[in-house]
Design a protein around this motif. Structure first.
Motif, PDB file in Angstrom:
ATOM      1  N   THR A  35       0.856  -1.193   0.000  1.00  0.00           N
ATOM      2  CA  THR A  35       0.000   0.000   0.000  1.00  0.00           C
ATOM      3  C   THR A  35       0.886   1.234   0.000  1.00  0.00           C
ATOM      4  O   THR A  35       1.835   1.317   0.776  1.00  0.00           O
ATOM      5  N   ARG A  36       0.577   2.177  -0.854  1.00  0.00           N
ATOM      6  CA  ARG A  36       1.313   3.449  -0.908  1.00  0.00           C
ATOM      7  C   ARG A  36       0.377   4.556  -0.444  1.00  0.00           C
ATOM      8  O   ARG A  36      -0.560   4.944  -1.159  1.00  0.00           O
ATOM      9  N   VAL A  37       0.608   5.065   0.757  1.00  0.00           N
ATOM     10  CA  VAL A  37      -0.234   6.110   1.330  1.00  0.00           C
ATOM     11  C   VAL A  37       0.319   7.479   0.938  1.00  0.00           C
ATOM     12  O   VAL A  37       1.489   7.773   1.192  1.00  0.00           O
ATOM     13  N   VAL A  38      -0.518   8.297   0.321  1.00  0.00           N
ATOM     14  CA  VAL A  38      -0.129   9.654  -0.063  1.00  0.00           C
ATOM     15  C   VAL A  38      -0.416  10.581   1.110  1.00  0.00           C
ATOM     16  O   VAL A  38      -1.574  10.789   1.493  1.00  0.00           O
ATOM     17  N   ILE A  39       0.627  11.113   1.691  1.00  0.00           N
ATOM     18  CA  ILE A  39       0.521  11.990   2.859  1.00  0.00           C
ATOM     19  C   ILE A  39       0.336  13.449   2.448  1.00  0.00           C
ATOM     20  O   ILE A  39      -0.410  14.199   3.069  1.00  0.00           O
ATOM     21  N   ALA A  40       1.029  13.866   1.401  1.00  0.00           N
ATOM     22  CA  ALA A  40       0.971  15.266   0.960  1.00  0.00           C
ATOM     23  C   ALA A  40       1.358  15.341  -0.511  1.00  0.00           C
ATOM     24  O   ALA A  40       1.978  14.428  -1.058  1.00  0.00           O
ATOM     25  N   GLY A  41       0.988  16.447  -1.151  1.00  0.00           N
ATOM     26  CA  GLY A  41       1.370  16.687  -2.536  1.00  0.00           C
ATOM     27  C   GLY A  41       0.286  16.420  -3.547  1.00  0.00           C
ATOM     28  O   GLY A  41       0.509  16.590  -4.753  1.00  0.00           O
ATOM     29  N   ALA A  42      -0.906  16.018  -3.096  1.00  0.00           N
ATOM     30  CA  ALA A  42      -1.997  15.716  -4.024  1.00  0.00           C
ATOM     31  C   ALA A  42      -2.709  16.999  -4.447  1.00  0.00           C
ATOM     32  O   ALA A  42      -2.692  18.001  -3.722  1.00  0.00           O
ATOM     33  N   GLU A  76       1.728  -2.815 -11.236  1.00  0.00           N
ATOM     34  CA  GLU A  76       0.332  -3.231 -11.232  1.00  0.00           C
ATOM     35  C   GLU A  76      -0.125  -3.821  -9.899  1.00  0.00           C
ATOM     36  O   GLU A  76      -1.325  -3.932  -9.638  1.00  0.00           O
ATOM     37  N   VAL A  77       0.801  -4.214  -9.037  1.00  0.00           N
ATOM     38  CA  VAL A  77       0.444  -4.808  -7.748  1.00  0.00           C
ATOM     39  C   VAL A  77       0.134  -3.739  -6.701  1.00  0.00           C
ATOM     40  O   VAL A  77      -0.635  -3.968  -5.767  1.00  0.00           O
ATOM     41  N   LEU A  78       0.676  -2.563  -6.868  1.00  0.00           N
ATOM     42  CA  LEU A  78       0.609  -1.517  -5.850  1.00  0.00           C
ATOM     43  C   LEU A  78      -0.793  -0.906  -5.760  1.00  0.00           C
ATOM     44  O   LEU A  78      -1.423  -0.611  -6.765  1.00  0.00           O
ATOM     45  N   VAL A  79      -1.270  -0.703  -4.541  1.00  0.00           N
ATOM     46  CA  VAL A  79      -2.514   0.023  -4.288  1.00  0.00           C
ATOM     47  C   VAL A  79      -2.174   1.353  -3.623  1.00  0.00           C
ATOM     48  O   VAL A  79      -1.428   1.393  -2.639  1.00  0.00           O
ATOM     49  N   GLY A  80      -2.694   2.428  -4.184  1.00  0.00           N
ATOM     50  CA  GLY A  80      -2.499   3.756  -3.612  1.00  0.00           C
ATOM     51  C   GLY A  80      -3.648   4.114  -2.689  1.00  0.00           C
ATOM     52  O   GLY A  80      -4.782   3.650  -2.866  1.00  0.00           O
ATOM     53  N   PHE A  98      -6.855   3.365  -4.998  1.00  0.00           N
ATOM     54  CA  PHE A  98      -6.728   3.238  -6.453  1.00  0.00           C
ATOM     55  C   PHE A  98      -5.580   2.303  -6.790  1.00  0.00           C
ATOM     56  O   PHE A  98      -4.693   2.052  -5.965  1.00  0.00           O
ATOM     57  N   ASN A  99      -5.625   1.779  -8.022  1.00  0.00           N
ATOM     58  CA  ASN A  99      -4.507   0.954  -8.504  1.00  0.00           C
ATOM     59  C   ASN A  99      -4.135   1.394  -9.910  1.00  0.00           C
ATOM     60  O   ASN A  99      -4.529   2.483 -10.350  1.00  0.00           O
ATOM     61  N   SER A 100      -3.394   0.560 -10.620  1.00  0.00           N
ATOM     62  CA  SER A 100      -2.896   0.958 -11.935  1.00  0.00           C
ATOM     63  C   SER A 100      -4.003   1.112 -12.970  1.00  0.00           C
ATOM     64  O   SER A 100      -3.795   1.730 -14.008  1.00  0.00           O
ATOM     65  N   ALA A 101      -5.198   0.545 -12.696  1.00  0.00           N
ATOM     66  CA  ALA A 101      -6.293   0.617 -13.653  1.00  0.00           C
ATOM     67  C   ALA A 101      -7.270   1.749 -13.373  1.00  0.00           C
ATOM     68  O   ALA A 101      -7.942   2.235 -14.275  1.00  0.00           O
ATOM     69  N   GLY A 102      -7.378   2.191 -12.120  1.00  0.00           N
ATOM     70  CA  GLY A 102      -8.348   3.220 -11.771  1.00  0.00           C
ATOM     71  C   GLY A 102      -8.640   3.209 -10.280  1.00  0.00           C
ATOM     72  O   GLY A 102      -7.869   2.695  -9.472  1.00  0.00           O
ATOM     73  N   LEU A 103      -9.812   3.766  -9.921  1.00  0.00           N
ATOM     74  CA  LEU A 103     -10.183   3.850  -8.514  1.00  0.00           C
ATOM     75  C   LEU A 103     -10.795   2.542  -8.022  1.00  0.00           C
ATOM     76  O   LEU A 103     -11.381   1.790  -8.792  1.00  0.00           O
ATOM     77  N   LEU A 104     -10.668   2.312  -6.715  1.00  0.00           N
ATOM     78  CA  LEU A 104     -11.293   1.177  -6.046  1.00  0.00           C
ATOM     79  C   LEU A 104     -12.301   1.717  -5.034  1.00  0.00           C
ATOM     80  O   LEU A 104     -12.095   2.784  -4.453  1.00  0.00           O
TER      81      LEU A 104
END
Length: 273
Positions: A35-42, A76-80, A98-104
């Motif tokens: 899992t890749r958690v976005v903390i800032a920069g979005a 493709e394995v990573l989930v954001g 989200f993943n490499s294809a779109g939102l979850l």
């Protein structure tokens, strides 16, 4: 903006930036899945609810999703997991997966990753915590710094039971369409061994099932896509009840047990008595 064609349509990227975009992330690992958690920069997202903000992310900022989880920075394995404000005062934060294809809609391993990450950063203490996702509020329980994390998912249910699908190769399979935070087709009579060595065949039959669902107009649960396929089989160890393979949107297979898939499976077991 400039538009670049991609596998899943056209992705719009900012044509110019006054300075390099800095994104703060924390990567975690949960039972095989990262899992890749976005903390800032979005980018700032429009909307009051997390569902509103997810819609805005997909419609106007899909370049950000791609930049976070797609190659060369991801795979493709990573989930954001993008942290956003929650409109629910009982929630610690909102989160868009989200993943490499779109939102979850939801992500079980991703929720564990988010909670563990926030605890690691000192933003959550042991005890209960609530998170707002695009498909509803989920609850987690943090046992301790080095202990497990339990997740109570959104309500899961069977949408259509006992479906019959005819695949492109002529064979017929049966299964249930169920909701566990994402849409699933769960199938037992697929004819394939649930083994890591059998991945090409498992991917092939799961992809064929997805095509059949789309062809027959069965690819939605309410307003959400049936974009996961769960192939079920007998257990390898005598103390277990089953074994599964989960095919995710974008063509990757789930390395973890799949929290939303497990929820969908439990809904099917309850519905069938």
């Amino acid at each position: 903006m400039q538009s670049l064609p991609g596998k899943h349509g056209v992705v719009a990227y900012p044509a110019r930036m006054s300075k390099p975009l800095e994104i703060t992330i924390v990567d975690s690992h949960t039972e095989g899945e990262p899992t890749r958690v976005v903390i800032a920069g979005a980018p700032a997202l429009a909307g009051r609810t997390v569902q509103d903000m997810a819609t805005d992310l997909a419609a106007h900022h899909d370049w950000f999703r791609s930049a976070v989880v797609c190659e060369p920075r991801g795979n493709e394995v990573l989930v954001g997991a993008l942290l956003v404000p929650s409109a629910d005062p009982t929630c610690a934060t909102g989160v868009i997966y989200f993943n490499s294809a779109g939102l979850l809609g939801m992500c079980g391993h991703g929720t564990i990753g988010v909670v563990r990450t926030l605890a690691h950063l000192g933003q959550l203490a042991p005890g209960p915590v609530r998170l707002e996702t695009p498909v509803g509020v989920v609850e987690a329980q943090i046992s301790g710094a080095n202990e497990g994390i339990e997740v109570a998912n959104v309500r899961s249910f069977v949408h259509r039971a006992g479906m019959t699908l005819r695949l492109d190769d002529g064979r017929t399979v049966h299964g249930d369409i169920a909701w566990g935070g994402n849409g699933f087709f769960l199938c037992e009579d697929h004819g394939e061994a649930i083994e890591l060595s059998n991945l090409p065949a498992l991917n092939q039959v799961a992809c064929a099932i997805q095509r059949a669902l789309e062809r027959d107009g069965l690819s939605m649960v309410n307003s959400y896509p049936v974009d996961h396929v769960e192939l079920l089989g007998p257990p390898r160890a005598p103390g277990n009840h089953g074994r599964s393979f989960v095919y995710c949107p974008g063509g990757a297979y789930d390395r973890s047990p799949c929290g939303t898939g497990t929820s969908a499976k439990l809904a099917c077991l309850e519905a069938h008595g």
